[in-house]
Design an enzyme around this catalytic site. Sequence first.
Site, PDB file in Angstrom:
ATOM      1  N   CYS A 175       1.198  -1.230  -0.221  1.00 56.51           N
ATOM      2  CA  CYS A 175       0.096   0.651   0.153  1.00 56.51           C
ATOM      3  C   CYS A 175       1.162   1.136   0.359  1.00 56.51           C
ATOM      4  CB  CYS A 175      -1.082   0.244   1.109  1.00 56.51           C
ATOM      5  SG  CYS A 175      -2.024   0.909   0.939  1.00 56.51           S
ATOM      6  N   CYS A 225      -1.544   1.571  -3.034  1.00 60.24           N
ATOM      7  CA  CYS A 225      -3.081   2.302  -2.790  1.00 60.24           C
ATOM      8  C   CYS A 225      -2.071   4.014  -2.929  1.00 60.24           C
ATOM      9  CB  CYS A 225      -3.296   2.700  -1.343  1.00 60.24           C
ATOM     10  SG  CYS A 225      -3.514   1.056  -0.956  1.00 60.24           S
ATOM     11  N   LYS A 251       0.202   5.377  -6.001  1.00 62.60           N
ATOM     12  CA  LYS A 251      -1.398   5.531  -7.075  1.00 62.60           C
ATOM     13  C   LYS A 251      -2.157   6.281  -6.464  1.00 62.60           C
ATOM     14  CE  LYS A 251      -5.478   5.036  -5.708  1.00 62.60           C
ATOM     15  NZ  LYS A 251      -5.833   2.947  -4.946  1.00 62.60           N
ATOM     16  N   TYR A 289       6.477   4.398   9.327  1.00 58.92           N
ATOM     17  CA  TYR A 289       6.441   2.891   9.815  1.00 58.92           C
ATOM     18  C   TYR A 289       7.254   1.963  10.179  1.00 58.92           C
ATOM     19  CZ  TYR A 289       2.295   2.235   7.363  1.00 58.92           C
ATOM     20  OH  TYR A 289       0.346   2.720   6.992  1.00 58.92           O
ATOM     21  N   TYR A 326      -9.379  -3.205 -10.575  1.00 58.41           N
ATOM     22  CA  TYR A 326      -9.205  -1.945  -9.925  1.00 58.41           C
ATOM     23  C   TYR A 326      -8.272  -1.469 -10.469  1.00 58.41           C
ATOM     24  CZ  TYR A 326     -11.873  -2.947  -5.218  1.00 58.41           C
ATOM     25  OH  TYR A 326     -13.143  -2.924  -4.064  1.00 58.41           O
ATOM     26  N   GLU A 363      -7.363   1.920 -12.484  1.00 53.53           N
ATOM     27  CA  GLU A 363      -7.148   3.214 -11.836  1.00 53.53           C
ATOM     28  C   GLU A 363      -5.629   3.466 -13.013  1.00 53.53           C
ATOM     29  OE1 GLU A 363      -8.181   2.453  -7.743  1.00 53.53           O
ATOM     30  OE2 GLU A 363      -6.168   1.619  -8.443  1.00 53.53           O
ATOM     31  N   ARG A 386     -11.656  -8.925 -19.780  1.00 55.27           N
ATOM     32  CA  ARG A 386     -12.683  -9.882 -20.589  1.00 55.27           C
ATOM     33  C   ARG A 386     -14.625 -10.629 -20.669  1.00 55.27           C
ATOM     34  NH1 ARG A 386      -9.684 -14.961 -16.832  1.00 55.27           N
ATOM     35  NH2 ARG A 386     -10.288 -14.106 -15.144  1.00 55.27           N
ATOM     36  N   ARG A 398     -16.233  -6.103 -12.726  1.00 51.29           N
ATOM     37  CA  ARG A 398     -17.031  -7.166 -12.569  1.00 51.29           C
ATOM     38  C   ARG A 398     -17.110  -7.261 -11.008  1.00 51.29           C
ATOM     39  NH1 ARG A 398     -16.185 -12.312 -11.293  1.00 51.29           N
ATOM     40  NH2 ARG A 398     -13.937 -12.198 -11.469  1.00 51.29           N
ATOM     41  N   GLY A 448      -4.728  -9.238 -11.309  1.00 52.01           N
ATOM     42  CA  GLY A 448      -4.749  -9.741 -10.538  1.00 52.01           C
ATOM     43  C   GLY A 448      -4.051  -9.994 -10.000  1.00 52.01           C
ATOM     44  N   ASP A 480      -4.055  -9.860   2.842  1.00 53.38           N
ATOM     45  CA  ASP A 480      -4.199 -10.240   1.886  1.00 53.38           C
ATOM     46  C   ASP A 480      -3.744 -11.671   1.557  1.00 53.38           C
ATOM     47  OD1 ASP A 480      -4.841  -7.648   0.972  1.00 53.38           O
ATOM     48  OD2 ASP A 480      -3.665  -7.319  -0.808  1.00 53.38           O
ATOM     49  N   HIS A 499     -25.749  22.739   1.159  1.00 52.23           N
ATOM     50  CA  HIS A 499     -26.147  23.610  -0.101  1.00 52.23           C
ATOM     51  C   HIS A 499     -24.616  24.098  -0.571  1.00 52.23           C
ATOM     52  CE1 HIS A 499     -29.030  23.667  -3.728  1.00 52.23           C
ATOM     53  NE2 HIS A 499     -28.647  25.324  -3.329  1.00 52.23           N
ATOM     54  N   GLU A 501     -25.509  15.738  -1.390  1.00 52.55           N
ATOM     55  CA  GLU A 501     -27.027  16.503  -0.978  1.00 52.55           C
ATOM     56  C   GLU A 501     -27.880  15.467  -1.126  1.00 52.55           C
ATOM     57  OE1 GLU A 501     -28.377  20.710  -1.707  1.00 52.55           O
ATOM     58  OE2 GLU A 501     -26.929  20.807  -2.661  1.00 52.55           O
TER      59      GLU A 501
HETATM   60  P1  NDP Z   1      -8.725  -7.435  -9.814  1.00 49.97           P
HETATM   61  O1  NDP Z   1      -9.599  -9.049  -9.584  1.00 49.97           O
HETATM   62  O2  NDP Z   1      -9.699  -6.364  -9.006  1.00 49.97           O
HETATM   63  O3  NDP Z   1      -9.150  -7.670 -11.689  1.00 49.97           O
HETATM   64  C1  NDP Z   1      -8.593  -8.694 -12.549  1.00 49.97           C
HETATM   65  C2  NDP Z   1      -8.975  -7.957 -13.459  1.00 49.97           C
HETATM   66  O4  NDP Z   1      -8.083  -9.002 -14.474  1.00 49.97           O
HETATM   67  C3  NDP Z   1     -10.335  -8.495 -14.041  1.00 49.97           C
HETATM   68  O5  NDP Z   1     -11.490  -7.506 -14.699  1.00 49.97           O
HETATM   69  C4  NDP Z   1     -10.026  -9.946 -14.457  1.00 49.97           C
HETATM   70  O6  NDP Z   1     -11.189 -10.369 -15.695  1.00 49.97           O
HETATM   71  C5  NDP Z   1      -8.944  -9.633 -15.066  1.00 49.97           C
HETATM   72  N1  NDP Z   1      -8.957 -11.653 -15.428  1.00 49.97           N
HETATM   73  C6  NDP Z   1      -8.297 -11.945 -14.746  1.00 49.97           C
HETATM   74  N2  NDP Z   1      -7.546 -13.033 -14.831  1.00 49.97           N
HETATM   75  C7  NDP Z   1      -7.230 -12.442 -15.918  1.00 49.97           C
HETATM   76  C8  NDP Z   1      -6.804 -13.389 -17.525  1.00 49.97           C
HETATM   77  N3  NDP Z   1      -6.065 -14.809 -17.128  1.00 49.97           N
HETATM   78  N4  NDP Z   1      -7.350 -12.943 -18.722  1.00 49.97           N
HETATM   79  C9  NDP Z   1      -7.609 -11.838 -18.773  1.00 49.97           C
HETATM   80  N5  NDP Z   1      -8.112 -11.275 -18.082  1.00 49.97           N
HETATM   81  C10 NDP Z   1      -8.127 -11.334 -16.638  1.00 49.97           C
HETATM   82  O7  NDP Z   1      -7.397  -7.631  -9.607  1.00 49.97           O
HETATM   83  P2  NDP Z   1      -6.334  -5.859  -9.319  1.00 49.97           P
HETATM   84  O8  NDP Z   1      -5.526  -6.601 -10.364  1.00 49.97           O
HETATM   85  O9  NDP Z   1      -6.924  -4.643 -10.845  1.00 49.97           O
HETATM   86  O10 NDP Z   1      -5.990  -5.599  -8.430  1.00 49.97           O
HETATM   87  C11 NDP Z   1      -5.875  -6.798  -7.349  1.00 49.97           C
HETATM   88  C12 NDP Z   1      -6.502  -6.820  -5.759  1.00 49.97           C
HETATM   89  O11 NDP Z   1      -5.841  -5.377  -5.131  1.00 49.97           O
HETATM   90  C13 NDP Z   1      -8.462  -5.516  -5.985  1.00 49.97           C
HETATM   91  O12 NDP Z   1      -9.531  -7.018  -6.400  1.00 49.97           O
HETATM   92  C14 NDP Z   1      -8.384  -5.426  -4.973  1.00 49.97           C
HETATM   93  O13 NDP Z   1      -8.653  -6.449  -3.973  1.00 49.97           O
HETATM   94  C15 NDP Z   1      -6.755  -4.815  -4.918  1.00 49.97           C
HETATM   95  N6  NDP Z   1      -6.722  -3.378  -5.387  1.00 49.97           N
HETATM   96  C16 NDP Z   1      -7.813  -2.124  -4.776  1.00 49.97           C
HETATM   97  C17 NDP Z   1      -6.935  -1.125  -4.185  1.00 49.97           C
HETATM   98  C18 NDP Z   1      -8.467  -0.055  -3.869  1.00 49.97           C
HETATM   99  O14 NDP Z   1      -9.459  -0.392  -3.084  1.00 49.97           O
HETATM  100  N7  NDP Z   1      -8.723   0.866  -4.489  1.00 49.97           N
HETATM  101  C19 NDP Z   1      -6.780  -0.845  -5.759  1.00 49.97           C
HETATM  102  C20 NDP Z   1      -5.885  -1.825  -6.357  1.00 49.97           C
HETATM  103  C21 NDP Z   1      -5.962  -2.744  -6.044  1.00 49.97           C
HETATM  104  P3  NDP Z   1     -12.749 -10.903 -14.467  1.00 49.97           P
HETATM  105  O15 NDP Z   1     -13.351  -9.688 -13.893  1.00 49.97           O
HETATM  106  O16 NDP Z   1     -13.508 -11.667 -15.562  1.00 49.97           O
HETATM  107  O17 NDP Z   1     -12.019 -11.680 -13.307  1.00 49.97           O
END
Ligand code: NDP
Length: 456
Positions: free
Chosen positions: A40, A45, A48, A96, A174, A178, A195, A201, A258, A300, A432, A437
């Site tokens: 983070c 975070c 970013k 930290y 996410y 972002e 996808r 999703r 992911g 995590d 306002h 609001e």
């Molecule tokens: P996410 O799980 O949020 O999203 C992963 C994306 O990659 C989805 O769209 C998924 O599709 C796609 N995907 C996964 N595998 C494949 C593949 N083999 N081919 C094509 N597309 C694929 O992961 P992120 O990497 O964006 O972030 C990880 C996690 O970190 C988040 O889920 C969140 O928990 C945390 N995070 C939080 C933030 C915040 O609080 N603002 C900011 C950044 C990260 P599908 O939906 O179809 O599975």
Amino acid sequence: MHFDLFVIGGGSGGVRCARIAAAHGAKVGIAEHRHWGGTCVNIGCVPKKFMVFAAEYGANAIDAKTYGWDISTGPHHWPTLIEAKNQEVARLSGIYSRLLDQNGATTFNAHAHFLDPHTIEVGGQRITAEKIVIATGGHPETPDIPGADLAIVSDDAFFLKEMPRRIVIIGGGYIGVEFAGIFSGLGAETHLIYRQPLPLRGFDEDLRLSLAESLTANGIKLHPDTVPKSIKDENGEKHLALSDLTILETDLVFFATGRAPNVKNLNLAAAGLEKTARNGAIPINDQLQTAIPHIYAIGDVTDRLNLTPVATAEGHALADSLFGPNPRTISLKNVPTAVFSIPPIATVGLTEAEAAKNGGAKIFLTKFTPMRHAITGRPRKTLMKLIVDAATDTILGAHMHGEDAPEILQGLAIAIQSGATKADFDRTIGIHPTAAEEFVTLRTQTRLVGMEEAAE
Ligand code: NDP
């Protein structure tokens, strides 16, 4: 060396757990082999959000002209941003590790792994501990396609030597959403490949739709229902083949597909611990306990809700429970979350689809041009939505896509966590003129959903 508590991992969750346990009087050791503050603070975070601010300034400078400012805008200077971000991140990371020292925890700048259920080797030393917490976080995962090693992941995006002129981001979660906002806001030609028919999703469908519209309005080229097939390097240019048979030529391919738990090299088997077959997450119970009762896991690495505030809440609750006067657990119900797209999304509670399955729900929805853009003319909308239990009038969910959404939703999360009803919202006087609001002036029901399910 023997400790009451040894924490493996100095990210948000681990540091909080170690610091609070030490403040309760426990003898605490904590190991971190990469950077104090973890993902983070260093590669997540915090940096970013600085990059999102940077991306927003470009549009803000253009918009300022419509308010009478004589501002000339030029290209963005990437090294200035990275240097400023690095300095602030170094300052925070230092805080930290100092917090741990100040609370009397012993810090180890080294990798730790199990030798047996009570013994850990860290930086060549053997230590024993009564209780152990695994807080090792996660790492980006990439699809197994030809040329995948030619792409970057979020860890790399924070340290690029130069801004790509063109970038293709894969993943509609996410991180993909972002960074699409960041790179397009800084001037890169940006493609986002995902996808599903819509990004994000699992989020409310109206938010997803509104997000897709705003990504397009920001100039990002969207490729829904598409997956990457291969990447080739042609004289430094990347050629990305897609499932729709097109080939995108770009400077940089970025996987945001992911994250997976960090369990490699921990030697979990020596501690008698098992991980899930799917992605290696360590299973825990409500007390954050693993299958071995004196070993706990937070954040995590457990792959429950991968959000920093959840990890810190877990770390704090665990330290209080083990060494403080009041043992407690935390609830993962109504955890608010935000996506720092431009403009951002924030959400708490049930989506419309979830509420419809759970019984009847009244939907209140509004979409409007935010006041600032009445003058700038920028095609930007704000969407706000309340999901209300049709039987009890309790607010089940609140969703917003628009400027300041995360700042606004934090307060609503308190109300929703406290069981507020729509009538409570209605009798609250608005501030306002604000966008916020609207949440207390929504009077016209947009639709009623899930009544068939409720009647069954
Ligand atoms: P996410 O799980 O949020 O999203 C992963 C994306 O990659 C989805 O769209 C998924 O599709 C796609 N995907 C996964 N595998 C494949 C593949 N083999 N081919 C094509 N597309 C694929 O992961 P992120 O990497 O964006 O972030 C990880 C996690 O970190 C988040 O889920 C969140 O928990 C945390 N995070 C939080 C933030 C915040 O609080 N603002 C900011 C950044 C990260 P599908 O939906 O179809 O599975």
